[in-house]
Design a protein around this motif. Structure first.
Motif, mmCIF file in Angstrom:
data_model
loop_
_atom_site.group_PDB
_atom_site.id
_atom_site.type_symbol
_atom_site.label_atom_id
_atom_site.label_comp_id
_atom_site.label_asym_id
_atom_site.label_seq_id
_atom_site.Cartn_x
_atom_site.Cartn_y
_atom_site.Cartn_z
ATOM 1 N N THR A 1 0.818 -1.207 0.000
ATOM 2 C CA THR A 1 0.000 0.000 0.000
ATOM 3 C C THR A 1 0.855 1.262 0.000
ATOM 4 O O THR A 1 0.528 2.240 -0.668
ATOM 5 N N ASP B 1 -11.221 0.706 -0.518
ATOM 6 C CA ASP B 1 -12.408 0.028 0.020
ATOM 7 C C ASP B 1 -13.554 0.065 -0.972
ATOM 8 O O ASP B 1 -14.242 -0.927 -1.206
ATOM 9 N N ARG B 2 -13.768 1.229 -1.597
ATOM 10 C CA ARG B 2 -14.849 1.383 -2.566
ATOM 11 C C ARG B 2 -14.655 0.469 -3.769
ATOM 12 O O ARG B 2 -15.602 -0.056 -4.350
ATOM 13 N N HIS C 1 -7.254 4.854 1.125
ATOM 14 C CA HIS C 1 -7.908 3.680 1.714
ATOM 15 C C HIS C 1 -9.414 3.682 1.447
ATOM 16 O O HIS C 1 -10.002 2.625 1.211
ATOM 17 N N VAL C 2 -10.029 4.858 1.431
ATOM 18 C CA VAL C 2 -11.457 4.952 1.102
ATOM 19 C C VAL C 2 -11.680 4.481 -0.334
ATOM 20 O O VAL C 2 -12.606 3.701 -0.610
ATOM 21 N N ARG D 1 -8.696 -5.032 -0.414
ATOM 22 C CA ARG D 1 -8.525 -5.141 1.031
ATOM 23 C C ARG D 1 -7.103 -5.588 1.357
ATOM 24 O O ARG D 1 -6.412 -6.176 0.539
#
Length: 69
Positions: free
Chosen positions: A37, A60-61, A56-57, A65
Motif C-alpha cells: 500500500t 475500500d470502494r 484507503h477509502v 482489502r
C-alpha cells in the motif's frame, strides 16, 4: 470537479480509474506480486493529490482489502 463525477460508461471516477491503473501497472512491474500500500500511495500521488486515508477509502470502494494489494 471532474474527479468526483462518475463516467457514464462504467461508473468510475477519474481518481478511481487512476488508482486501478496504478495498481495494474505496479503489479506488472512486480511480476504479478501484491503491491504494498505504501508503494501504491507514493505512485498514486504522482497523478492526484490525496491523503493516505483517502486512498484507503478509494481502495475500500473498489473492493481492495489488506496491507498489500
Amino acid at each position: 470537479m471532474m474527479e468526483v463525477i462518475p463516467d457514464v460508461r462504467d461508473g468510475l471516477t477519474r481518481t478511481e480509474r487512476i488508482v486501478l491503473y496504478v495498481v495494474h501497472e505496479t503489479q506488472r512491474e512486480l511480476n504479478g506480486r501484491n503491491v504494498p500500500t505504501a508503494m501504491l500511495y507514493g505512485r498514486v500521488l504522482e497523478y492526484v493529490d490525496m491523503s493516505e486515508a483517502e486512498l484507503h477509502v478509494y481502495l475500500d470502494r473498489l473492493g481492495v482489502r489488506g496491507d498489500a494489494l
